[in-house]
Each structure stands twice: as C-alpha cells, then as structure tokens.
Write a protein that holds these residues in place. Structure first.
Motif, PDB file in Angstrom:
ATOM      1  N   ASN A  35       0.828  -1.204   0.000  1.00 13.97           N
ATOM      2  CA  ASN A  35       0.000   0.000   0.000  1.00 13.97           C
ATOM      3  C   ASN A  35       0.865   1.258   0.000  1.00 13.97           C
ATOM      4  O   ASN A  35       0.535   2.254  -0.655  1.00 13.97           O
ATOM      5  CB  ASN A  35      -0.925   0.007   1.214  1.00 13.97           C
ATOM      6  CG  ASN A  35      -2.081  -0.968   1.066  1.00 13.97           C
ATOM      7  OD1 ASN A  35      -2.334  -1.496  -0.017  1.00 13.97           O
ATOM      8  ND2 ASN A  35      -2.774  -1.222   2.152  1.00 13.97           N
ATOM      9  N   ALA A  36       1.975   1.217   0.739  1.00 11.88           N
ATOM     10  CA  ALA A  36       2.888   2.361   0.746  1.00 11.88           C
ATOM     11  C   ALA A  36       3.499   2.570  -0.634  1.00 11.88           C
ATOM     12  O   ALA A  36       3.564   3.699  -1.136  1.00 11.88           O
ATOM     13  CB  ALA A  36       3.988   2.142   1.792  1.00 11.88           C
ATOM     14  N   LEU A  37       3.933   1.493  -1.276  1.00 13.05           N
ATOM     15  CA  LEU A  37       4.531   1.615  -2.608  1.00 13.05           C
ATOM     16  C   LEU A  37       3.519   2.142  -3.624  1.00 13.05           C
ATOM     17  O   LEU A  37       3.897   2.845  -4.574  1.00 13.05           O
ATOM     18  CB  LEU A  37       5.073   0.260  -3.071  1.00 13.05           C
ATOM     19  CG  LEU A  37       6.230  -0.327  -2.249  1.00 13.05           C
ATOM     20  CD1 LEU A  37       6.630  -1.697  -2.789  1.00 13.05           C
ATOM     21  CD2 LEU A  37       7.425   0.609  -2.236  1.00 13.05           C
ATOM     22  N   ASP A  38       2.241   1.827  -3.419  1.00 15.80           N
ATOM     23  CA  ASP A  38       1.201   2.281  -4.342  1.00 15.80           C
ATOM     24  C   ASP A  38       1.054   3.796  -4.360  1.00 15.80           C
ATOM     25  O   ASP A  38       0.659   4.374  -5.385  1.00 15.80           O
ATOM     26  CB  ASP A  38      -0.154   1.663  -3.971  1.00 15.80           C
ATOM     27  CG  ASP A  38      -0.287   0.231  -4.466  1.00 15.80           C
ATOM     28  OD1 ASP A  38       0.541  -0.200  -5.297  1.00 15.80           O
ATOM     29  OD2 ASP A  38      -1.225  -0.462  -4.018  1.00 15.80           O
ATOM     30  N   VAL A  39       1.336   4.457  -3.226  1.00 14.73           N
ATOM     31  CA  VAL A  39       1.055   5.896  -3.127  1.00 14.73           C
ATOM     32  C   VAL A  39       2.310   6.754  -3.220  1.00 14.73           C
ATOM     33  O   VAL A  39       2.216   7.985  -3.205  1.00 14.73           O
ATOM     34  CB  VAL A  39       0.319   6.224  -1.810  1.00 14.73           C
ATOM     35  CG1 VAL A  39      -0.998   5.470  -1.740  1.00 14.73           C
ATOM     36  CG2 VAL A  39       1.168   5.916  -0.586  1.00 14.73           C
ATOM     37  N   LEU A  40       3.482   6.133  -3.328  1.00 13.03           N
ATOM     38  CA  LEU A  40       4.728   6.892  -3.316  1.00 13.03           C
ATOM     39  C   LEU A  40       5.281   7.084  -4.720  1.00 13.03           C
ATOM     40  O   LEU A  40       5.094   6.240  -5.600  1.00 13.03           O
ATOM     41  CB  LEU A  40       5.776   6.187  -2.450  1.00 13.03           C
ATOM     42  CG  LEU A  40       5.475   6.114  -0.957  1.00 13.03           C
ATOM     43  CD1 LEU A  40       6.515   5.261  -0.243  1.00 13.03           C
ATOM     44  CD2 LEU A  40       5.410   7.506  -0.335  1.00 13.03           C
ATOM     45  N   ASP A  41       5.994   8.204  -4.904  1.00  7.63           N
ATOM     46  CA  ASP A  41       6.711   8.427  -6.153  1.00  7.63           C
ATOM     47  C   ASP A  41       8.195   8.187  -5.904  1.00  7.63           C
ATOM     48  O   ASP A  41       8.581   7.587  -4.889  1.00  7.63           O
ATOM     49  CB  ASP A  41       6.458   9.842  -6.680  1.00  7.63           C
ATOM     50  CG  ASP A  41       6.793  10.914  -5.645  1.00  7.63           C
ATOM     51  OD1 ASP A  41       7.616  10.637  -4.739  1.00  7.63           O
ATOM     52  OD2 ASP A  41       6.247  12.029  -5.738  1.00  7.63           O
ATOM     53  N   ASP A  47       5.574  -7.204  25.767  1.00  9.76           N
ATOM     54  CA  ASP A  47       4.213  -7.644  25.447  1.00  9.76           C
ATOM     55  C   ASP A  47       4.140  -8.584  24.250  1.00  9.76           C
ATOM     56  O   ASP A  47       3.101  -9.196  24.004  1.00  9.76           O
ATOM     57  CB  ASP A  47       3.327  -6.422  25.175  1.00  9.76           C
ATOM     58  CG  ASP A  47       3.173  -5.539  26.402  1.00  9.76           C
ATOM     59  OD1 ASP A  47       3.063  -6.091  27.509  1.00  9.76           O
ATOM     60  OD2 ASP A  47       3.193  -4.306  26.239  1.00  9.76           O
ATOM     61  N   GLY A  48       5.206  -8.706  23.477  1.00  6.85           N
ATOM     62  CA  GLY A  48       5.183  -9.577  22.312  1.00  6.85           C
ATOM     63  C   GLY A  48       5.958  -9.007  21.149  1.00  6.85           C
ATOM     64  O   GLY A  48       6.946  -8.300  21.335  1.00  6.85           O
ATOM     65  N   LEU A  49       5.490  -9.303  19.952  1.00  3.14           N
ATOM     66  CA  LEU A  49       6.142  -8.822  18.738  1.00  3.14           C
ATOM     67  C   LEU A  49       5.413  -7.589  18.228  1.00  3.14           C
ATOM     68  O   LEU A  49       4.185  -7.567  18.150  1.00  3.14           O
ATOM     69  CB  LEU A  49       6.149  -9.918  17.672  1.00  3.14           C
ATOM     70  CG  LEU A  49       6.874  -9.608  16.352  1.00  3.14           C
ATOM     71  CD1 LEU A  49       7.511 -10.874  15.792  1.00  3.14           C
ATOM     72  CD2 LEU A  49       5.904  -9.029  15.309  1.00  3.14           C
ATOM     73  N   SER A  50       6.185  -6.583  17.847  1.00  2.00           N
ATOM     74  CA  SER A  50       5.617  -5.347  17.312  1.00  2.00           C
ATOM     75  C   SER A  50       6.299  -5.031  15.992  1.00  2.00           C
ATOM     76  O   SER A  50       7.524  -5.046  15.901  1.00  2.00           O
ATOM     77  CB  SER A  50       5.828  -4.193  18.303  1.00  2.00           C
ATOM     78  OG  SER A  50       5.350  -2.973  17.757  1.00  2.00           O
ATOM     79  N   ALA A  51       5.504  -4.770  14.953  1.00  2.00           N
ATOM     80  CA  ALA A  51       6.042  -4.432  13.633  1.00  2.00           C
ATOM     81  C   ALA A  51       5.407  -3.139  13.158  1.00  2.00           C
ATOM     82  O   ALA A  51       4.197  -2.934  13.315  1.00  2.00           O
ATOM     83  CB  ALA A  51       5.767  -5.558  12.643  1.00  2.00           C
ATOM     84  N   GLU A  52       6.227  -2.272  12.577  1.00  2.50           N
ATOM     85  CA  GLU A  52       5.746  -0.999  12.046  1.00  2.50           C
ATOM     86  C   GLU A  52       6.263  -0.795  10.629  1.00  2.50           C
ATOM     87  O   GLU A  52       7.418  -1.096  10.336  1.00  2.50           O
ATOM     88  CB  GLU A  52       6.210   0.173  12.911  1.00  2.50           C
ATOM     89  CG  GLU A  52       5.652   0.175  14.323  1.00  2.50           C
ATOM     90  CD  GLU A  52       6.115   1.385  15.126  1.00  2.50           C
ATOM     91  OE1 GLU A  52       6.846   2.240  14.554  1.00  2.50           O
ATOM     92  OE2 GLU A  52       5.750   1.487  16.304  1.00  2.50           O
ATOM     93  N   VAL A  53       5.391  -0.302   9.762  1.00  2.00           N
ATOM     94  CA  VAL A  53       5.771   0.103   8.408  1.00  2.00           C
ATOM     95  C   VAL A  53       5.363   1.560   8.268  1.00  2.00           C
ATOM     96  O   VAL A  53       4.183   1.895   8.412  1.00  2.00           O
ATOM     97  CB  VAL A  53       5.062  -0.753   7.339  1.00  2.00           C
ATOM     98  CG1 VAL A  53       5.383  -0.229   5.943  1.00  2.00           C
ATOM     99  CG2 VAL A  53       5.469  -2.214   7.469  1.00  2.00           C
ATOM    100  N   ARG A  54       6.329   2.428   8.014  1.00  2.00           N
ATOM    101  CA  ARG A  54       6.035   3.856   7.877  1.00  2.00           C
ATOM    102  C   ARG A  54       6.452   4.357   6.503  1.00  2.00           C
ATOM    103  O   ARG A  54       7.426   3.866   5.933  1.00  2.00           O
ATOM    104  CB  ARG A  54       6.717   4.664   8.983  1.00  2.00           C
ATOM    105  CG  ARG A  54       8.240   4.609   8.999  1.00  2.00           C
ATOM    106  CD  ARG A  54       8.789   5.398  10.194  1.00  2.00           C
ATOM    107  NE  ARG A  54       8.323   4.844  11.454  1.00  2.00           N
ATOM    108  CZ  ARG A  54       7.903   5.582  12.481  1.00  2.00           C
ATOM    109  NH1 ARG A  54       7.896   6.909  12.378  1.00  2.00           N
ATOM    110  NH2 ARG A  54       7.497   5.011  13.592  1.00  2.00           N
ATOM    111  N   ASP A  55       5.695   5.318   5.996  1.00  2.00           N
ATOM    112  CA  ASP A  55       6.021   5.908   4.701  1.00  2.00           C
ATOM    113  C   ASP A  55       5.759   7.408   4.758  1.00  2.00           C
ATOM    114  O   ASP A  55       5.015   7.884   5.612  1.00  2.00           O
ATOM    115  CB  ASP A  55       5.215   5.260   3.575  1.00  2.00           C
ATOM    116  CG  ASP A  55       3.736   5.602   3.643  1.00  2.00           C
ATOM    117  OD1 ASP A  55       3.357   6.720   3.233  1.00  2.00           O
ATOM    118  OD2 ASP A  55       2.944   4.762   4.123  1.00  2.00           O
ATOM    119  N   ASN A  56       6.397   8.145   3.847  1.00  2.00           N
ATOM    120  CA  ASN A  56       6.253   9.603   3.814  1.00  2.00           C
ATOM    121  C   ASN A  56       5.268  10.047   2.734  1.00  2.00           C
ATOM    122  O   ASN A  56       5.413  11.100   2.130  1.00  2.00           O
ATOM    123  CB  ASN A  56       7.597  10.291   3.620  1.00  2.00           C
ATOM    124  CG  ASN A  56       8.278   9.896   2.314  1.00  2.00           C
ATOM    125  OD1 ASN A  56       7.884   8.920   1.663  1.00  2.00           O
ATOM    126  ND2 ASN A  56       9.305  10.638   1.931  1.00  2.00           N
TER     127      ASN A  56
END
Length: 252
Positions: free
Chosen positions: A161-167, A181-190
């Motif tokens: 989804n991030a690649l879809d909206v980025l140039d 608390d467990g496993l935490s994963a984050e994907v951030r985009d500009n």
C-alpha cells in the motif's frame, strides 16, 4: 461491522473471528431472492491464510528480486563488452554492498517467510525507485504457520500500500522487534497519509475506488484471530501502520 458487511455484499472466503478462531464466510445471492451463507471450519481457515495473505504478492516480490539481479547482470555484461571494466566493477561493488546491507538487516529474522517477503519487497521498491529500508535491529523469532501468515499478511499489505502511493521521492521504513508484550512491527512511509474520516481496517473503506478496500480488513481479521491487534496513526510526516502479536501466542 463485519456482520453488516457480510449481510449486504457478495462475499468469497471472508475471514470472520468467532470464539477465538477464524471461520470462512461465503455469501452467494440466489436467483429467486435471498442469499446462501456458508461457513467453513478451522482447517479451511488455515488454508485461507495462504490465499488471503500475501501469497500472490509474495511470489511477485520474489520474482521482482530475480528480475533485479537479471538487470544488474545485463548492465555488467554490457560494460564488459564495451571494454569498460571499471564501470562493471563499480556495479558489482554496489550490488555487493547492497546485498551485505540487506543481509545485515535480515540477520535477526528467524522466520523464513518473513525474511523472504522483505527481501522481495526491497527488490520491488528498487525497481520503483522508492527507498525501502529495514531496521538492522529487526527481530522475528520462529512462528507457527498461522502466526507467520498473520505477520506476512500485515507486512505485505502495509508495504504494498505504501509503494502504491509513493513516487520516486518516497521512502518506506520497516521495523520489527520484541518487547515485554510480544512482537511489534511498524511500516512507515512519507506519503500523503490516510484521510481523517476513513478507517482502512473496515471492509469497503478505501481511497482506491469501488471494489477495493478489503485487504486491510482481512489483515485485521487474521491478526485478531491470533490475539493480536492492528493500528495506524500519523507521526509528523510519516504514516505508520502497525501490528502487535502477543507474547504468549509466539511461544517465546
């Protein structure tokens, strides 16, 4: 709600959490009126993960990585044919440096499907001229098939989804780790972010047009089925999508 969505739409293999497990829901309109609703059991729900998760995108990502290697080899071969060995060596060194950096970033990813997915997404991002980086501190322990499906589904959808909206000025960052608390994963985009009035984890809510907007709702269902949670927020210039899996479900 999921029930409202299922009641109003034709549905194929929709994951619905019930009593701590996932069932598949199929809704088919009948010619004479009404709808036929069918539910499947837990074993079928596990197979659903292979279809609903990022399986197709996962394969595409691996192909993208192979395609990227092929491009590099053609460039190297072209420089050698032209007698420009120094340029060929430069390309080779760039490839070695990139591979070393990726290997370092993936060194803590003990779950093979997650590592393979991330490697493929890096190659796809490179083809799109989008910078995709993985935190070298990222860590994923071995997971059960259902846990792996949930995490791969979330990461694959978030990154795609991030690649879809980025140039070409776009940037994506991935960070995965363990906490108390467990496993935490984050994907951030500009990129531009999510409209304030839209919940991307609700079926049918999307900016991509009619017939879209079911991927993240499916992500939410799979993650919740293993006791986890999904979330998103805006942090300055970054749009952040996250997934948390509880410690007890990881067996660590």
């Amino acid at each position: 709600t999921d029930a409202t969505f299922i009641a109003k739409a034709e549905v194929r293999r929709w994951p619905l959490p019930l009593g701590g497990r996932v069932v598949l829901v199929n809704v088919t309109p009948l010619a004479g009126g009404g709808r036929l609703v069918a539910f499947t059991d837990r074993e079928e729900a596990t197979r659903l993960a292979e279809q609903l998760t990022d399986t197709r995108r996962f394969v595409d990502a691996v192909r993208a990585r192979a395609h990227e290697y092929g491009n590099r080899l053609h460039i190297i071969a072209g420089f050698l044919q032209l007698g420009q060995s120094s340029e060929a060596l430069r390309v080779i060194q760039e490839e070695l440096d990139a591979e070393a950096g990726l290997n370092q970033a993936l060194s803590g990813i003990a779950e093979p499907r997650v590592a393979a997915l991330l490697a493929g997404k890096v190659a796809r991002a490179h083809e799109l001229r989008v910078a995709l980086s993985i935190s070298p501190e990222s860590e994923v322990p071995p997971l059960t098939p259902v846990q792996s499906d949930a995490l791969v589904t979330a990461l694959g959808n978030y990154i795609e989804n991030a690649l879809d909206v980025l140039d070409e000025a776009g940037e994506v960052r991935v960070d995965i780790g363990l906490d108390p608390d467990g496993l935490s994963a984050e994907v951030r985009d500009n990129g531009p972010g999510v409209p304030a009035n839209l919940n991307p984890f609700t079926a049918g809510q999307t900016t991509k047009g009619r017939g879209r907007g079911h991927g993240l709702a499916g992500v939410a269902a799979l993650v919740q089925a293993v006791g986890g949670e999904v979330w998103h927020e805006r942090q300055g210039r970054w749009t952040v999508f996250g997934v948390n899996l509880p410690l007890d479900s990881l067996g660590v």
